[in-house]
Each structure stands twice: as C-alpha cells, then as structure tokens.
Design a protein around this motif. Structure first.
Motif, mmCIF file in Angstrom:
data_model
loop_
_atom_site.group_PDB
_atom_site.id
_atom_site.type_symbol
_atom_site.label_atom_id
_atom_site.label_comp_id
_atom_site.label_asym_id
_atom_site.label_seq_id
_atom_site.Cartn_x
_atom_site.Cartn_y
_atom_site.Cartn_z
ATOM 1 N N GLN A 195 -14.963 75.794 44.348
ATOM 2 C CA GLN A 195 -16.147 76.058 43.520
ATOM 3 C C GLN A 195 -15.853 75.822 42.043
ATOM 4 N N ILE A 196 -14.701 76.303 41.592
ATOM 5 C CA ILE A 196 -14.351 76.165 40.173
ATOM 6 C C ILE A 196 -14.141 74.699 39.812
ATOM 7 N N LEU A 197 -13.399 73.968 40.637
ATOM 8 C CA LEU A 197 -13.121 72.569 40.328
ATOM 9 C C LEU A 197 -14.385 71.719 40.390
ATOM 10 N N LYS A 198 -15.286 72.062 41.307
ATOM 11 C CA LYS A 198 -16.560 71.341 41.364
ATOM 12 C C LYS A 198 -17.375 71.607 40.104
ATOM 13 N N ALA A 199 -17.380 72.853 39.651
ATOM 14 C CA ALA A 199 -18.112 73.207 38.435
ATOM 15 C C ALA A 199 -17.520 72.522 37.203
ATOM 16 N N LEU A 200 -16.203 72.297 37.226
ATOM 17 C CA LEU A 200 -15.525 71.642 36.097
ATOM 18 C C LEU A 200 -15.548 70.123 36.217
ATOM 19 N N GLU A 201 -16.108 69.618 37.335
ATOM 20 C CA GLU A 201 -16.187 68.177 37.593
ATOM 21 C C GLU A 201 -14.806 67.535 37.495
ATOM 22 N N ALA A 202 -13.824 68.177 38.112
ATOM 23 C CA ALA A 202 -12.441 67.684 38.084
ATOM 24 C C ALA A 202 -12.313 66.416 38.920
ATOM 25 N N PRO B 196 -10.652 63.637 41.579
ATOM 26 C CA PRO B 196 -10.047 63.883 42.898
ATOM 27 C C PRO B 196 -8.546 64.163 42.868
ATOM 28 N N ASP B 197 -7.790 63.444 42.044
ATOM 29 C CA ASP B 197 -6.347 63.667 42.026
ATOM 30 C C ASP B 197 -6.009 65.060 41.497
ATOM 31 N N LEU B 198 -6.783 65.535 40.543
ATOM 32 C CA LEU B 198 -6.558 66.871 40.008
ATOM 33 C C LEU B 198 -6.985 67.939 41.013
ATOM 34 N N VAL B 199 -8.064 67.676 41.751
ATOM 35 C CA VAL B 199 -8.506 68.597 42.799
ATOM 36 C C VAL B 199 -7.396 68.767 43.836
ATOM 37 N N ALA B 200 -6.771 67.647 44.226
ATOM 38 C CA ALA B 200 -5.683 67.715 45.208
ATOM 39 C C ALA B 200 -4.502 68.502 44.669
ATOM 40 N N GLU B 201 -4.151 68.289 43.411
ATOM 41 C CA GLU B 201 -3.005 68.980 42.800
ATOM 42 C C GLU B 201 -3.244 70.491 42.701
ATOM 43 N N ILE B 202 -4.433 70.868 42.214
ATOM 44 C CA ILE B 202 -4.737 72.289 42.034
ATOM 45 C C ILE B 202 -4.886 72.989 43.385
ATOM 46 N N SER B 203 -5.486 72.302 44.362
ATOM 47 C CA SER B 203 -5.651 72.896 45.696
ATOM 48 C C SER B 203 -4.295 73.162 46.339
ATOM 49 N N ALA B 204 -3.365 72.222 46.165
ATOM 50 C CA ALA B 204 -2.014 72.415 46.707
ATOM 51 C C ALA B 204 -1.327 73.595 46.032
ATOM 52 N N LEU B 205 -1.510 73.715 44.729
ATOM 53 C CA LEU B 205 -0.917 74.831 43.992
ATOM 54 C C LEU B 205 -1.511 76.161 44.454
ATOM 55 N N ALA B 206 -2.826 76.170 44.723
ATOM 56 C CA ALA B 206 -3.487 77.394 45.197
ATOM 57 C C ALA B 206 -2.960 77.798 46.565
#
Length: 277
Positions: free
Chosen positions: A61-68, A70-80
């Motif tokens: 939800q946060i990354l979608k709201a920030l319009e991140a 795809p590569d950053l979405v993958a990185e942050i999701s892995a970290l989460a």
C-alpha cells in the motif's frame, strides 16, 4: 528467497529509514501518505520510526501510494520479508538459559487463543510426562531442574478452555525412543488421555499415510500472527502473513491425513502394547 541468518530480525530500522526517506523524496507529509494508504497517521509514524513491523500488505500500500518503480518495490518488499523473520540460534538460547526459553513460550501461549503444533520427531513439552521431559533435556550440561519444573508447569494452560489446541504428531514423534519402552508406553497413555479434553484436538499420522507434501520440520502457529519453525541449529520466527498462511495450509493438509478420537486412541494403545511387550 535466501535469508542471511545474521541479518534476520535486524532489518526493521533499515526498512523504516528507507520508507521515511522515500516519503520525503516524494514530497508527501505523513498525513497525506496515510490518507493515500487508508491508514492512520499514527500507524505510518510508528512504521517509519521502527516501532511497528509493517506487513507485506502494508508495504504494498505504501509503495503504491509513493508510486515507487518496480525495482524499488522488489527491494523494499524483500527487506520487509527479512524484517518479519527472526533467527533464534540454539547456542544463544542455551546461553540465555533453558528456563528463559520456557518463560518465552509461556508468554506466547498466554497471549494466544488458538495454537497449532505439528510435531515431526518428538513430543512437545505441553504433552510430555515428567520422565519424558527430563530425558528430552538430558543432553544439556546445565542444571535443568528449573527448566523441567517450568515445562511441566506450562501444561496447566491445556486446561484453559478459553484456548484451543490442535496437535498433530507423526508416528515417529510418538514412538521415537526418547525414554525406555515402559516409560514411552506411559507417554502414549498420556497422549491418549489428552484426546478427551474438550479444547484439545490431538491427531496422529501413522507411517504410510499419504500426505500432500513431505513434512520437513516441526512447527507451531500461534493464532494467525506468528509461526515458529524448528531446525537442528535453531528456530525461525515468522511474522509475515504469507509465511504464516503457508504453514496454516500445510497444517490443514496434514490434519486431513491424521487419525483422531477413538481411532487415534486405538493406534496409541497398539503402539503402547508393543512397548510393554
């Protein structure tokens, strides 16, 4: 995904800092981000300060709201995912003391209302006879008397009818010779007696029963919020919803293969008779 054990459970602050930095780069206040995510501002603040572990759904939800991208979405999701996984090294647990571990388990059991245990190779302390408990700790070089007493004291939670317990034991777990044959027969008798408790559902999976997947580890699921997976070197503590749902699905699959009630008691009686012979 490959986990670095040294990093597990230690990435919460890194995740929080990245999310806070991304929000600022996007030029959004905490209030505006919260509105876009349909979250409270206080929750966003706690996530960004590392006081709350966000789930993967929160992260999406946060990354979608920030319009991140795809590569950053993958990185942050892995970290989460890493932040929601903790490695408990067996050597560290032993250094802290066996009684400390019992206190942690007692607190988990007290805060949960439905607990599922899949037992692959041994009987868990909640179900064990005093002799079985003592034998299960015999490998320790430390004084185990306090840990034995606390393990047995924990068994009182089984009689709290506000809680539900579901145990699945493989034939190997029931019959593994942790104690002498006669003591093992007594352990089987105890398992059989516990099947009569109204809030306890105890099943056994005989060797040869078809299972949808091959079980590899003992695991426990507390409500739908936390799962622990035991290995010979330590245990994984999983808090991510996808991981927990995966173990809940595995448990349901094994549950369909187990014997319960009079069938379970019959099998336990049969195995106990072999021990007594």
């Amino acid at each position: 995904m490959t986990f670095d054990p040294e990093r597990l459970g230690r990435s919460s602050q890194e995740l929080a800092a990245k999310l806070r930095s991304l929000r600022k780069q996007a030029g959004l206040s905490g209030d505006r981000l919260a509105a876009r995510c349909n979250m409270s501002q206080s929750k966003v603040s706690r996530i960004e300060n590392g006081k709350v572990r966000p789930s993967l759904v929160d992260i999406e939800q946060i990354l979608k709201a920030l319009e991140a991208p795809p590569d950053l979405v993958a990185e942050i999701s892995a970290l989460a995912r890493i932040a929601n996984t903790e490695w408990r090294d067996l050597r560290d647990l032993r250094r802290k003391g066996l009684d400390t571990r019992q206190s942690e388990l007692k607190a988990l059991e007290a805060s949960s209302t439905e607990i599922r245990f899949f037992l692959l190779s041994m009987v868990t302390g909640l179900l064990a006879t005093p002799e079985y408990v003592r034998a299960s700790l015999a490998h320790s070089t430390a004084d185990t008397r306090k840990a034995v007493a606390e393990k047995l004291e924990r068994q009182a939670v089984l009689y709290d009818t506000s809680k539900t317990f579901r145990f699945l034991l493989t034939e190997q777990a029931v019959r593994w010779p942790v104690v002498s044959p006669l003591a093992l027969a007594e352990q089987m008798d105890r398992l059989s007696s516990l099947t009569y408790l109204p809030n306890v559902r105890l099943g056994v999976i005989p060797v040869g029963a078809f299972t949808p997947t091959v079980p590899l580890n003992t695991f426990t699921v507390y409500d739908s919020s936390l799962a622990t997976v035991e290995t010979s070197a330590g245990s994984l503590v999983l808090r991510d919803n996808q991981d927990i749902c995966s173990y809940l699905a595995d448990f349901s699959g094994y549950e369909r293969c187990a014997l319960f009630g009079y069938e379970a008691r019959g099998k336990l009686s049969e195995w106990a008779a072999v021990c007594r012979s």
